[in-house]
Write a protein that holds these residues in place. Sequence first.
Motif, mmCIF file in Angstrom:
data_model
loop_
_atom_site.group_PDB
_atom_site.id
_atom_site.type_symbol
_atom_site.label_atom_id
_atom_site.label_comp_id
_atom_site.label_asym_id
_atom_site.label_seq_id
_atom_site.Cartn_x
_atom_site.Cartn_y
_atom_site.Cartn_z
ATOM 1 N N UNK A 204 154.186 65.449 0.795
ATOM 2 C CA UNK A 204 153.002 64.640 1.161
ATOM 3 C C UNK A 204 152.056 65.426 2.055
ATOM 4 N N UNK A 205 152.633 66.086 3.036
ATOM 5 C CA UNK A 205 151.843 66.873 3.997
ATOM 6 C C UNK A 205 151.119 68.017 3.288
ATOM 7 N N UNK A 206 151.806 68.662 2.371
ATOM 8 C CA UNK A 206 151.243 69.792 1.620
ATOM 9 C C UNK A 206 150.045 69.329 0.793
ATOM 10 N N UNK A 207 150.219 68.207 0.115
ATOM 11 C CA UNK A 207 149.136 67.641 -0.707
ATOM 12 C C UNK A 207 147.923 67.294 0.165
ATOM 13 N N UNK A 208 148.201 66.670 1.315
ATOM 14 C CA UNK A 208 147.113 66.262 2.218
ATOM 15 C C UNK A 208 146.382 67.469 2.802
ATOM 16 N N UNK A 209 147.140 68.504 3.151
ATOM 17 C CA UNK A 209 146.544 69.673 3.810
ATOM 18 C C UNK A 209 145.828 70.604 2.834
ATOM 19 N N UNK A 210 146.372 70.754 1.623
ATOM 20 C CA UNK A 210 145.834 71.775 0.712
ATOM 21 C C UNK A 210 145.268 71.205 -0.594
ATOM 22 N N UNK A 211 145.372 69.891 -0.769
ATOM 23 C CA UNK A 211 144.798 69.261 -1.967
ATOM 24 C C UNK A 211 145.475 69.646 -3.264
ATOM 25 N N UNK A 212 146.700 70.146 -3.164
ATOM 26 C CA UNK A 212 147.437 70.545 -4.370
ATOM 27 C C UNK A 212 148.880 70.044 -4.273
ATOM 28 N N UNK A 213 149.473 69.783 -5.426
ATOM 29 C CA UNK A 213 150.882 69.362 -5.432
ATOM 30 C C UNK A 213 151.766 70.577 -5.186
ATOM 31 N N UNK A 214 152.699 70.440 -4.268
ATOM 32 C CA UNK A 214 153.598 71.556 -3.937
ATOM 33 C C UNK A 214 154.346 72.041 -5.171
ATOM 34 N N UNK A 215 154.816 71.098 -6.005
ATOM 35 C CA UNK A 215 155.588 71.536 -7.178
ATOM 36 C C UNK A 215 154.738 72.380 -8.127
ATOM 37 N N UNK A 216 153.444 72.060 -8.224
ATOM 38 C CA UNK A 216 152.560 72.851 -9.092
ATOM 39 C C UNK A 216 152.370 74.267 -8.552
ATOM 40 N N UNK A 217 152.232 74.371 -7.230
ATOM 41 C CA UNK A 217 152.095 75.700 -6.627
ATOM 42 C C UNK A 217 153.379 76.515 -6.778
ATOM 43 N N UNK A 218 154.525 75.849 -6.641
ATOM 44 C CA UNK A 218 155.805 76.545 -6.823
ATOM 45 C C UNK A 218 155.943 77.018 -8.272
#
Length: 329
Positions: free
Chosen positions: A58-72
Amino acid sequence: MASIWVGHRGTVRDYSGFSPSVDAEVIRKAIRGIGTDEKTLISVLTERSNAQRQLIVKEYQAAYGKALKDDLKGDLSGNFEYLMVALVTPPAVFDAKQLKKSMKGTGTNENALIEILTTRTSRQLKEISQAYYTVYKKSLGDDISSETSGDFRKALLTLADGRRDESLKVDEHLAKKDAQILYNAGENRWGTDEDKFTEILCLRSFPQLKLTFDEYRNISKKDIVDSIKGELSGHFEDLLLAIVHCARNMPAFLAGRLHQALKGAGTDEFTLNRIMVSRSEIDLLDIRAEFKKHYGYSLYSAIKTRKRTCDRKGHSRKNFNEAQLEQKQ
């Protein structure tokens, strides 16, 4: 309220001093720099509970506007990518995806279906069914129906419904009655009444089944395992045997699955990773102990000798599975 996905014998627990914003930033740096810092990803994601990982997501999405799983997914590859994505996935969604994967493409992975549906609690199965529908817009039951057949299908659907009694109380009278029904449905007649086996083995609680199996031995002078092997066949037989093993000792059953996954020419990554991820907060300490007891060497050494997660340069990295096994009992 305690999560239905957390037990008392896991290797992963809540991390003290946890800060989702700090972790999100550390992960961002690890995957945005030149090359990926796998070591950092492993240390953060394997030392946080799934509930904490969901807060990082949740924090990652809020801070960077991207889903963490997509970045991984964009930054990693192979089994390491699969594991890291699994770790940031909510447990019910993870199981739903494992079930879908078991039924996708040509052929069905019956062993995976059996393992997931026999080892999850009724409440977990209800959550998995909801997650399955949310992710795939299809009911789990419909997919099971189209991919399996006969008594095997009927038993899987009964399990997937999540109607197994979860009570810890046992009823001696019911155990005697059920044992007699099972005896009459198999050993004591010409042909087998498969529905009776499905009804009792898929709906009674595990403590109740243990008592029923003891009563069954008294009546038939045979172990229920031998009767199932003599009366039934194919995947339906495999499923009922799995239920018997789970009722008697679930960690030992899962240790057996891990042993199978690790032996032979290649490692069955699908099974290995699923069990390690899904049981890491429930009973992995017990699975580990059963593995050592039954096979004479540790699960840690079995994984260490068989597996290495490599980065792009081919340097070996300690993976999630090893990290979990280093936790002290």
